[in-house]
Write an enzyme that holds these catalytic residues in place. Structure first.
Site, PDB file in Angstrom:
ATOM      1  N   ASP A 479       0.864  -1.174   0.000  1.00  0.00           N
ATOM      2  CA  ASP A 479       0.000   0.000   0.000  1.00  0.00           C
ATOM      3  C   ASP A 479       0.907   1.232   0.000  1.00  0.00           C
ATOM      4  O   ASP A 479       2.073   1.151   0.412  1.00  0.00           O
ATOM      5  CB  ASP A 479      -0.885  -0.010   1.249  1.00  0.00           C
ATOM      6  CG  ASP A 479      -1.576   1.322   1.472  1.00  0.00           C
ATOM      7  OD1 ASP A 479      -2.327   1.744   0.586  1.00  0.00           O
ATOM      8  OD2 ASP A 479      -1.339   1.930   2.534  1.00  0.00           O
ATOM      9  N   ASP A 668      -1.449  -0.538   5.923  1.00  0.00           N
ATOM     10  CA  ASP A 668      -1.652   0.037   7.248  1.00  0.00           C
ATOM     11  C   ASP A 668      -3.076   0.484   7.509  1.00  0.00           C
ATOM     12  O   ASP A 668      -3.511   0.541   8.643  1.00  0.00           O
ATOM     13  CB  ASP A 668      -0.733   1.251   7.455  1.00  0.00           C
ATOM     14  CG  ASP A 668      -1.258   2.474   6.728  1.00  0.00           C
ATOM     15  OD1 ASP A 668      -1.551   2.360   5.515  1.00  0.00           O
ATOM     16  OD2 ASP A 668      -1.393   3.528   7.357  1.00  0.00           O
TER      17      ASP A 668
END
Length: 793
Positions: A479, A668
């Site tokens: 990500d 996250d």
């Protein structure tokens, strides 16, 4: 209504391409399909076996189950659930302790589902209710340890010396006398507590395996322990002193300790979705003819009008009916900047209003994207096949084989003239020596050592599956926001001192990331500020020492009629192209300078990507704008970048990447949670949300990206240790089992041999792991080249 081919979201403005089959909700989904379109996906899904609640009609619910002891529990619980007339399908997952049930809501309420699942030692609750089952396991071990030590103490002081021929006059009392009867019955009671109480999970596991028709190691352990215990009780009744309470005690305690370690590892993988409720809206302020009323989100219907003020979360998906606001959608989309929303704009349930206020018309599904993500996470984690331990896979053959061998050994020795007692002891020795203590300890103890080593490197391992799969990762998907970047706005380019001072004077009253970046970088001057005004999603303005100062976007300056020089416009365009956020600063009708804020790239990201790219493909997936991903597209180690990917599509991207092999996902945000759960290995940064951490197999606690390669090196060393333990356990059985069959080993020596085998496994597991990486060495193969500064540093 048309739905996106990739993520299944409703599509209002279809995005299509003649070269790609399907209809997509956004350019991000189209680009993913263009690159990763995999016709084999449908074939792969169709070939999956096992109960699939998705194929059944009815309502779907997720149940958290405590007490699942092994993969056999999955089969048992699924069979028991589907025996109920109102339940059409069930899928259980031992690693995550969850079940997915499809049921008839007219015949059975959702709250009654737990009653169907619970029983036979299993406790069930809807979704993620906390239980104290772990404390119960610890209590069983404490009680078993106390009575087990007392039993072994009597053996060491009295029985073992008597067995070895020590004169009874040298002992405190004669085990063969009346005092010996008292001693033996005390030992019988204490061993009964160990077998019946501490060993209850093993006994239940054996029962479940028989009910499910899948013999497991619990069955073999239970047979050996119970047989040794019952034989000894009968021996005491008949007046014999040669008893094997020690065998039963050692078997139960050794295996129970190993299973406790295994259970602790597994429990860290369980979802704690109750923590995520703080990020979900439980109530809404619905507008009525008479004003406002507080209602539960579940009671909202399509077309209802909901009032959302600054600092509140939008309860459900919908569109803005009135008002203007800056909305932080990072929880859902990963977009690091607040987005301006005004009349007619679509809004996402779960996003946060940071400035202004809006009236939202509830969408047709009256559903929140955050709720949908939460359910998607449960979907991924509870319906994928349970990961069985190697010993459980072997058990289907090994357990029946050992039982047959024990029976044949007993019968064979009877035929050859042995007494009934000697023949039974031979059969018992076969069961005891085959008892898989070493096998049962091989994986959890080596895993525990790996967990401790990972902790030293700043990583918490929350799922033991990471030790099986991380080393084989073919693709590492990152990500962007909060993972490869810090997730926080910082001032990257300053304006001149005068402009910076005026900007800080105005931004001190604002509540958005750029304002925080400015005030963090520049001391707020002691100036006379009045007439502060927010322009949601565009900027702010105020009068500073008599000057009308504006800080914001080009669009805001154009709307206010400010003159913006060409060089400042060009500077803004360059910053935007690099994924940064420019903010013009001006007063008295003219833009004077530009300051640039941005989500700073994490230090060491380039060397980490380079290290991982040596043996794997590296992919970046982000919900942010394509411009924001430019630095990653330029890196030689990054194979592909997928930008503008909606949260619902991230898990689908991971699943399509799995056509290339094993996929590790590093993220996250809560929007990453389904992708982390769908990946073969999920690694979450501790700076992210609790949902992301709960979905992952490992969590980096140091906020240092260099810990990610550490995960792969630690798991490689741990898996090697597990294989060494298993190799020893199998070699032990290959030697000890034939000796027991020949009658060379009696149950006592069989138990001692089993204990010695277990101690060797324990010693090998607790040795210091070698060959693991540190933060100064981002590869298990050797040090990385010197660090190059990140583009934004």
């Amino acid at each position: 209504m048309t739905h996106c081919t990739l993520c299944d979201l409703p599509v209002d403005a279809p995005v299509t391409d003649d070269a790609v089959e399907g209809t997509f909700c956004c350019r991000g989904c189209l680009e993913v399909a263009r690159t990763l379109d995999d016709p084999a996906t449908e074939t792969r899904d169709a070939a999956d076996t096992g109960p699939d609640p998705d194929d059944a009609d009815g309502e779907t619910a997720f149940v958290s189950v405590d007490g699942m002891h092994c993969a056999t529990c999955e089969t048992f619980l699924e069979a028991r659930a589907t025996d109920h007339d109102a339940i059409a399908a069930a899928a259980a997952s031992y690693p995550t302790g969850t079940m997915k049930l499809t049921y008839d809501a007219d015949a059975l309420s959702e709250s009654a589902l737990t009653d169907v699942v619970a029983g036979t030692g299993y406790d069930a609750s809807l979704q993620a209710t906390e239980t104290d089952d772990e404390y119960e396991l610890e209590g069983r071990l404490i009680v078993g340890g106390f009575f087990g030590m007392m039993t072994m103490l009597w053996y060491i002081l009295f029985l073992y010396p008597a067995y070895l021929g020590v004169d009874s006059s040298l002992l405190l009392f004669d085990p063969s006398g009346q005092a010996g009867d008292y001693l033996l019955w005390n030992m019988a009671v204490m061993t009964g507590v160990v077998v019946g109480y501490t060993g209850w999970p093993l006994l239940r596991g054996a029962y479940v395996s028989l009910r499910a028709g899948r013999p497991n190691m619990d069955l073999l352990v239970a047979m050996a322990a119970v047989t040794a215990f019952l034989y000894s009780v009968v021996a005491v009744i008949l007046g014999h002193t040669e008893v094997y309470f020690d065998v039963a005690t050692v078997i139960v305690m050794a295996v129970s300790v190993g299973d406790y370690y295994q259970d602790r590892v597994r429990r860290r993988a369980l979802d704690r979705l109750t923590e995520f409720t703080t990020q979900r809206a439980d109530s809404a302020r619905r507008r009525t003819d008479g004003g406002h009323e507080e209602v539960d989100v579940g009671s909202l219907s399509a077309g209802d009008e909901v009032v959302v003020r600054s600092g509140e979360r939008i309860p459900v998906d919908g569109s803005v009916l009135e008002g203007t606001a800056a909305v932080d959608e990072s929880l859902v989309t990963g977009e690091s900047l607040a987005v301006r929303k005004t009349d007619g704009d679509e809004v996402i349930g779960g996003s946060l209003v940071t400035q202004g206020g809006v009236v939202v018309r509830v969408g047709p599904d009256a559903e929140s994207t955050v709720d949908r993500l939460t359910n998607l996470l449960w979907e991924v984690q509870s319906t994928r096949g349970g990961v069985q331990r190697l010993v459980d896979r072997i058990a289907a053959v090994f357990v029946p084989l050992v039982v047959v061998l024990a029976v044949l050994a007993t019968g064979g020795h009877l035929v050859t003239g042995a007494t009934l007692t000697d023949a039974m002891l031979t059969g018992l020795a076969v069961l005891v020596v085959s008892c898989p203590c070493a096998l049962g300890l091989a994986t959890p103890l080596a895993t525990a050592a790996g967990i401790r080593r990972a902790l030293d490197g700043g990583t918490v391992v929350t799922g033991d599956a990471v030790f099986e799969t991380a080393t084989d990762a073919d693709v590492v998907a990152f990500d962007k926001t909060g993972t490869l970047t810090t997730g926080e706005m910082e001032l990257l380019e300053r304006a001149d001192e005068g402009a910076m001072a005026r900007a800080a004077a105005v931004e001190q009253f604002a509540e958005h990331p750029v304002a925080e970046a400015v005030t963090d970088a520049v001391p707020v001057p002691d100036a006379d500020v009045s007439g502060f005004e927010q322009h949601p999603g565009q900027g702010v303005s105020a009068t500073v020492e008599g000057d009308h100062v504006v800080v914001g976007t080009q669009a805001l300056f154009d709307d206010l009629g400010f003159d913006v020089p060409a060089n400042l416009r060009s500077q803004c365009e360059r910053a935007t192209e690099n994924g940064r956020v420019p903010a013009l600063v001006g007063w008295d009708g003219e833009a004077r300078d530009v300051l640039v804020a941005g989500d700073r790239l994490r230090s060491h990201w380039e060397s980490v990507v380079s290290a991982l790219a040596r043996d794997r493909d590296v992919v970046v997936i982000t919900g942010d704008r394509p411009e924001a991903a430019t630095p990653f597209e330029r890196h030689d180690g990054v194979d592909e970048v997928f930008a503008g990917v909606p949260p619902e599509a991230k898990a689908e991207v991971v699943e399509r990447l799995q056509s290339r092999g094993t996929v590790a996902m590093v993220g996250d945000g809560s929007n990453d949670a389904p992708a982390l759960a769908a990946a073969d290995v999920g690694i979450a940064m501790a700076s992210g949300t609790s949902l992301a951490a709960d979905a992952a197999d490992a969590v980096v606690t140091t906020d240092d990206l260099r810990a990610v390669p550490d995960v792969f090196s630690v798991t490689a060393a741990t898996r090697t240790r597990v294989r060494q333990n298993l190799a020893w356990a199998f070699c032990y059985n290959a030697v000890a089992l034939p000796l027991a069959l020949l009658g060379v080993l009696n149950p006592l020596f069989a138990a001692l041999a089993m204990t010695a085998s277990s101690l060797l496994v324990v010693g090998n597991s607790t040795r210091t792991l070698a060959g693991t990486a540190s933060h100064g060495d981002t590869s298990a193969d050797g040090p990385t080249p010197p660090q190059q500064p990140a583009a934004a540093d």
